[in-house]
Design an enzyme around this catalytic site. Structure first.
Site, PDB file in Angstrom:
ATOM      1  N   GLY A 147       0.823  -1.208   0.000  1.00 34.61           N
ATOM      2  CA  GLY A 147       0.000   0.000   0.000  1.00 34.61           C
ATOM      3  C   GLY A 147       0.856   1.257   0.000  1.00 34.61           C
ATOM      4  O   GLY A 147       1.892   1.317   0.660  1.00 34.61           O
ATOM      5  N   HIS A 186     -24.366  14.162  21.686  1.00 37.71           N
ATOM      6  CA  HIS A 186     -23.653  13.589  20.537  1.00 37.71           C
ATOM      7  C   HIS A 186     -22.360  12.931  21.018  1.00 37.71           C
ATOM      8  O   HIS A 186     -21.826  13.275  22.079  1.00 37.71           O
ATOM      9  CB  HIS A 186     -23.330  14.656  19.495  1.00 37.71           C
ATOM     10  N   GLN A 225      -7.391   8.056   3.629  1.00 39.04           N
ATOM     11  CA  GLN A 225      -6.322   8.073   4.637  1.00 39.04           C
ATOM     12  C   GLN A 225      -4.937   7.800   4.045  1.00 39.04           C
ATOM     13  O   GLN A 225      -3.923   8.094   4.675  1.00 39.04           O
ATOM     14  CB  GLN A 225      -6.610   7.023   5.711  1.00 39.04           C
ATOM     15  N   GLY A 237     -10.606  13.834  20.545  1.00 38.11           N
ATOM     16  CA  GLY A 237     -11.530  13.839  21.672  1.00 38.11           C
ATOM     17  C   GLY A 237     -12.658  12.839  21.543  1.00 38.11           C
ATOM     18  O   GLY A 237     -13.770  13.060  22.042  1.00 38.11           O
ATOM     19  N   ARG A 240      -5.355  -2.055   9.438  1.00 34.91           N
ATOM     20  CA  ARG A 240      -5.245  -3.509   9.343  1.00 34.91           C
ATOM     21  C   ARG A 240      -5.411  -4.128  10.728  1.00 34.91           C
ATOM     22  O   ARG A 240      -6.445  -3.947  11.346  1.00 34.91           O
ATOM     23  CB  ARG A 240      -3.914  -3.904   8.691  1.00 34.91           C
ATOM     24  N   ARG A 262       0.815  -5.587  -5.993  1.00 35.32           N
ATOM     25  CA  ARG A 262       0.947  -6.846  -5.271  1.00 35.32           C
ATOM     26  C   ARG A 262       1.567  -7.866  -6.220  1.00 35.32           C
ATOM     27  O   ARG A 262       1.333  -7.830  -7.418  1.00 35.32           O
ATOM     28  CB  ARG A 262      -0.415  -7.348  -4.802  1.00 35.32           C
ATOM     29  N   THR A 305       4.372   2.776   5.673  1.00 37.06           N
ATOM     30  CA  THR A 305       2.996   2.314   5.779  1.00 37.06           C
ATOM     31  C   THR A 305       2.239   3.206   6.739  1.00 37.06           C
ATOM     32  O   THR A 305       2.786   3.617   7.769  1.00 37.06           O
ATOM     33  CB  THR A 305       2.909   0.854   6.279  1.00 37.06           C
ATOM     34  N   ILE A 306       0.982   3.512   6.425  1.00 34.87           N
ATOM     35  CA  ILE A 306       0.199   4.365   7.316  1.00 34.87           C
ATOM     36  C   ILE A 306      -0.184   3.626   8.594  1.00 34.87           C
ATOM     37  O   ILE A 306      -0.561   4.254   9.582  1.00 34.87           O
ATOM     38  CB  ILE A 306      -1.075   4.899   6.623  1.00 34.87           C
ATOM     39  N   ASP A 307      -0.080   2.295   8.600  1.00 36.74           N
ATOM     40  CA  ASP A 307      -0.562   1.505   9.732  1.00 36.74           C
ATOM     41  C   ASP A 307       0.315   1.615  10.972  1.00 36.74           C
ATOM     42  O   ASP A 307      -0.129   1.287  12.072  1.00 36.74           O
ATOM     43  CB  ASP A 307      -0.670   0.031   9.342  1.00 36.74           C
ATOM     44  N   ARG A 359     -26.424  13.269  17.324  1.00 32.12           N
ATOM     45  CA  ARG A 359     -26.301  11.849  16.980  1.00 32.12           C
ATOM     46  C   ARG A 359     -24.959  11.292  17.434  1.00 32.12           C
ATOM     47  O   ARG A 359     -24.018  12.034  17.704  1.00 32.12           O
ATOM     48  CB  ARG A 359     -26.426  11.649  15.471  1.00 32.12           C
TER      49      ARG A 359
END
Length: 319
Positions: A11, A215, A251, A185, A171, A72, A125-127, A162
Site C-alpha cells: 500500500g 452527541h 487516509q 476527543g 489492518r 501486489r 505504511t500508514i498503519d 447523533r
C-alpha cells in the site's frame, strides 16, 4: 558498491516520494548510480527498471503516493520469482536494494537477504505496525487526515445530536484509531489489541446523555470490525441514533506532513549509508528520535505493540 536500486511495494503511504528522493540524491552524492524499480516486486521480476538522475526526483517531496508505483506480486513469494528478481538486478548491475513498504514488502526484502542479496528495508505504511521503529512513513499524515475528518464530523454530530461511528484503517494495528481518536476527543476508541465491553460503552454513552451530552464520536479500527457492524450492535444495546462514516483510502493519500517528509528523508538516507558500509539485511527505523537499524531476519519476528498508556488515557479523558 557502485549501483543500487529502490522500489516501493504494498500500500502507498504519504512520504514514500520523499524517501525515494533522499535515496536517489544521497546515492548520487556519494558517487552511486541509482535505479528505480517500477511496480514493486512485479516490476523487479519483469525488469521494469530505469536509471534515476537528480532531476528524476525533483518536485516530488510534497506529493503523496509513489512515483515508482506499487503492485501486489504473488509470484515473488515463490523461490522462482525471487530468483527472477535477482537475475534482473544482476542484469542491470544492481548490487544492493532499498525496499520501502510495510510488512509484506519487508518479507520480500527478507527473502532476498536469505538468498544473499543485500537489502535494506525502510518502513513505509500508514498503519505504523512495523517493529523496530517508533513511527513509519505516512502514519503522521494519515492520522492528521483522520483528525480533520473527525473535527468535521463532530460539527454534524453536534448539530443533529447523533452518535457517529468512524471506521479507520490500520489492518490489525490500532495506532491510527488510537492517535486520531485521542487527538480528536473521541468518546470511545476501539482497537484490535484489546477487547471491548459493549455494556461499558453503552453505560458511558448513557451517562453522557444524562448530563446533557447529545452527541458522541466513536472511532473503530478496521481490525476490530466494520463500522456498520458495530453500529448495529450499538443500536441494539442503546437505541441511540447512529451514523457511520468509513474513511477508506482517503487516509492513504494527500501531501505528506513536515514530520513525514523529514522522517522519510532521514530513513532513506540512512538506508543508503548502510549499503555503502557493506551492510545488507537491515531494517532502518527511528526510536526516541534517533536513527536505528536492526537485522531484518530478526525484527520481523517481533510483534507490534500499541501504546496502552495512551489507550488508558483516552478512556480517562472520555468520562
Amino acid at each position: 558498491m557502485k549501483r543500487i536500486g529502490v522500489l516501493t511495494s504494498g500500500g502507498d503511504a504519504p512520504g514514500m516520494n520523499a524517501a525515494i528522493r533522499a535515496i536517489v540524491r544521497k546515492g548520487i552524492y556519494h558517487g552511486l548510480e541509482v535505479f528505480g524499480v517500477y511496480n514493486g516486486y512485479s516490476g523487479l521480476i519483469n525488469g521494469k527498471i530505469e536509471k534515476l538522475e537528480v532531476g528524476s526526483v525533483g518536485d516530488i517531496i510534497h506529493r503523496g503516493g509513489t512515483m515508482l508505483h506499487s503492485a501486489r506480486c504473488l509470484e515473488f513469494k515463490t523461490q522462482e520469482g525471487q530468483q527472477k528478481g535477482i537475475e534482473q538486478m544482476k542484469k542491470f548491475g544492481i548490487e544492493g536494494l532499498v525496499v520501502i513498504g510495510g510488512d509484506g514488502s519487508y518479507q520480500g526484502a527478507k527473502a532476498l537477504t536469505e538468498h544473499g542479496f543485500p537489502c535494506v528495508g525502510v518502513p513505509g505504511t500508514i498503519d505504523n505496525d512495523i517493529p523496530g521503529t517508533d513511527f513509519t512513513i505516512g502514519f503522521d499524515t494519515a492520522i492528521n487526515t483522520v483528525l480533520d475528518a473527525i473535527d468535521k464530523i463532530r460539527d454534524t454530530a453536534s448539530s443533529h445530536e447523533r452518535t457517529f461511528i468512524i471506521e479507520v484503517m490500520g489492518r490489525d494495528a490500532g495506532d491510527i484509531a488510537l492517535w486520531s481518536g485521542l487527538a480528536g476527543g473521541a468518546e470511545t476508541i476501539l482497537i484490535p489489541e484489546d477487547n471491548y465491553d459493549m455494556n461499558e460503552i453503552a453505560e458511558r454513552l448513557r451517562k453522557g446523555n444524562d448530563r446533557g451530552k447529545k452527541h458522541s464520536i466513536i472511532v473503530v479500527a478496521e481490525g476490530v470490525k466494520s463500522g456498520n457492524e458495530f453500529a448495529k450492535e450499538l443500536e441494539e444495546a442503546t437505541n441511540f441514533d447512529t451514523r457511520v462514516s468509513v474513511l477508506g483510502h482517503i487516509q492513504r493519500g494527500g501531501s505528506p506532513t513536515a514530520s513525514d517528509r523529514v522522517l522519510a528523508s532521514r530513513l532513506g538516507a540512512r538506508a543508503v549509508e548502510l549499503l555503502l558500509e557493506g551492510k545488507g539485511g537491515r531494517a532502518v527505523g527511528i526510536e526516541n528520535n534517533q536513527l536505528v537499524d536492526y537485522d531484518i531476519l530478526e525484527i520481523l519476528g517481533t510483534p507490534h505493540k500499541v501504546a496502552f498508556d495512551m489507550y488508558r488515557l483516552s478512556k480517562e479523558l472520555s468520562i
